[in-house]
Design an enzyme around this catalytic site. Structure first.
Site, PDB file in Angstrom:
ATOM      1  N   HIS A 110      -8.030   0.045   0.306  1.00 47.84           N
ATOM      2  CA  HIS A 110      -7.746   1.241   1.106  1.00 47.84           C
ATOM      3  C   HIS A 110      -9.082   1.916   1.436  1.00 47.84           C
ATOM      4  O   HIS A 110      -9.929   2.078   0.555  1.00 47.84           O
ATOM      5  CB  HIS A 110      -6.844   2.212   0.320  1.00 47.84           C
ATOM      6  CG  HIS A 110      -6.483   3.420   1.121  1.00 47.84           C
ATOM      7  ND1 HIS A 110      -5.504   3.398   2.097  1.00 47.84           N
ATOM      8  CD2 HIS A 110      -7.004   4.671   1.124  1.00 47.84           C
ATOM      9  CE1 HIS A 110      -5.443   4.593   2.665  1.00 47.84           C
ATOM     10  NE2 HIS A 110      -6.331   5.385   2.098  1.00 47.84           N
ATOM     11  N   GLU A 148       5.209   0.446  -6.641  1.00 49.43           N
ATOM     12  CA  GLU A 148       6.285   0.747  -5.712  1.00 49.43           C
ATOM     13  C   GLU A 148       5.938   1.885  -4.742  1.00 49.43           C
ATOM     14  O   GLU A 148       6.613   2.078  -3.731  1.00 49.43           O
ATOM     15  CB  GLU A 148       7.574   1.098  -6.477  1.00 49.43           C
ATOM     16  CG  GLU A 148       8.265  -0.105  -7.123  1.00 49.43           C
ATOM     17  CD  GLU A 148       7.671  -0.520  -8.460  1.00 49.43           C
ATOM     18  OE1 GLU A 148       6.570  -0.039  -8.833  1.00 49.43           O
ATOM     19  OE2 GLU A 148       8.311  -1.341  -9.138  1.00 49.43           O
ATOM     20  N   ASP A 151      -0.168   3.467  -2.073  1.00 49.42           N
ATOM     21  CA  ASP A 151      -1.535   3.745  -2.568  1.00 49.42           C
ATOM     22  C   ASP A 151      -1.528   4.455  -3.930  1.00 49.42           C
ATOM     23  O   ASP A 151      -2.447   5.220  -4.234  1.00 49.42           O
ATOM     24  CB  ASP A 151      -2.332   4.588  -1.549  1.00 49.42           C
ATOM     25  CG  ASP A 151      -2.411   3.939  -0.181  1.00 49.42           C
ATOM     26  OD1 ASP A 151      -2.483   2.703  -0.118  1.00 49.42           O
ATOM     27  OD2 ASP A 151      -2.398   4.664   0.829  1.00 49.42           O
ATOM     28  N   ALA A 180     -18.720  -0.577   1.637  1.00 52.28           N
ATOM     29  CA  ALA A 180     -17.807  -0.521   0.486  1.00 52.28           C
ATOM     30  C   ALA A 180     -16.749  -1.624   0.497  1.00 52.28           C
ATOM     31  O   ALA A 180     -16.710  -2.450  -0.407  1.00 52.28           O
ATOM     32  CB  ALA A 180     -17.149   0.864   0.418  1.00 52.28           C
TER      33      ALA A 180
HETATM   34  C1  GRF Z   1      -9.554  -1.920   6.668  1.00 56.90           C
HETATM   35  O1  GRF Z   1     -10.098  -0.667   6.955  1.00 56.90           O
HETATM   36  C2  GRF Z   1      -8.714  -1.820   5.437  1.00 56.90           C
HETATM   37  O2  GRF Z   1      -9.213  -0.949   4.498  1.00 56.90           O
HETATM   38  C3  GRF Z   1      -7.447  -1.305   6.011  1.00 56.90           C
HETATM   39  O3  GRF Z   1      -7.302  -1.977   7.239  1.00 56.90           O
HETATM   40  C4  GRF Z   1      -8.566  -2.363   7.718  1.00 56.90           C
HETATM   41  C5  GRF Z   1      -8.518  -3.851   7.897  1.00 56.90           C
HETATM   42  O4  GRF Z   1      -9.599  -4.392   8.521  1.00 56.90           O
HETATM   43  N1  GRF Z   1      -6.377  -1.416   5.074  1.00 56.90           N
HETATM   44  P1  GRF Z   1      -9.780  -5.975   8.607  1.00 56.90           P
HETATM   45  O5  GRF Z   1      -8.504  -6.579   9.213  1.00 56.90           O
HETATM   46  O6  GRF Z   1     -10.041  -6.507   7.228  1.00 56.90           O
HETATM   47  O7  GRF Z   1     -10.948  -6.169   9.516  1.00 56.90           O
END
Ligand code: GRF
Length: 213
Positions: A110, A148, A151, A180
């Protein structure tokens, strides 16, 4: 081998970070058995094919109802004797039954420091818009186990990223990925494959030191 399925919905840069680390020999003990996308147009599927990994599309649109879609997903995972599911930009909400069956064996990335800027409806660019609106000076990314909730599962790794005065949601999103996400998602996978990640009785993640540390 830790038989790992990566689930995606879009561009797949996080998937790419995993494939690149694996290609460098940085993920010993991990076997990526398949990449599954709910979206047939996801570029992530191309990335999988280029890396010689099975690329599958399981789209809810191809099934009469949600139950049939989830059954197909469960079957694909079972057939590949899946040990771990990595949600790498996967927008599908997994059914509770699957979450229970794979308790502490599904990880998600996330793009914020949970518990900030997360929860239902807070994904993609919205996360970064909210961070800028609130004026935080530091944001980042989180890898967590999936439970469940949205996040809410045990946090495995987090990494902070500085917010710059001139940031737009787009520039911040990009930096959070580069600095990150692409680092901590493959790292979490490596730690799990090394058997160093556990969830204690309070629901918190413990990371054991590497051998010899
Ligand atoms: C990323 O920002 C991830 O954190 C979020 O969706 C985006 C996916 O990017 N859940 P990618 O498909 O890996 O380029």
């Amino acid at each position: 081998m830790l038989k790992t399925v990566v689930m995606v919905s879009g561009g797949g840069t996080n998937l790419q970070a995993i494939l690149d680390r694996a290609a460098r020999g940085g993920l010993p003990g991990v076997e990526i058995t398949a990449v599954i996308s709910n979206n047939p147009g996801a570029y992530a599927l191309k990335r999988a094919e280029k890396a010689g990994v099975e690329a599958l599309c399981i789209s809810p649109k191809a099934y009469p109802d949600r139950g049939a879609f989830y059954a197909a997903l469960g079957q694909a995972l079972d057939e590949r004797h899946t040990d771990l599911i990595v949600l790498a930009g996967c927008l599908v909400v997994l059914p509770e039954e699957l979450v229970r069956r794979y308790r502490n064996r599904i990880i998600n990335i996330h793009p914020s420091l949970i518990p900030s800027f997360c929860g239902t409806g807070c994904y993609g660019l919205k996360v970064h818009e909210k961070a800028l609106e609130r004026g935080v000076k530091v944001t980042g990314a989180t890898v967590h186990f999936v439970d469940e909730g949205t996040d809410t599962g045990p946090i495995i790794l987090q990494k902070a990223v500085e917010v710059r005065q001139e940031d737009t949601p787009e520039t911040l999103q990009r930096r959070v990925m580069e600095e990150a996400e692409w680092e901590i998602l493959p790292e979490a996978l490596a730690l799990i494959a090394q058997g160093r990640v556990s969830v204690d009785e309070t629901g918190r993640v413990r990371i054991a030191p590497a051998d010899g540390e």
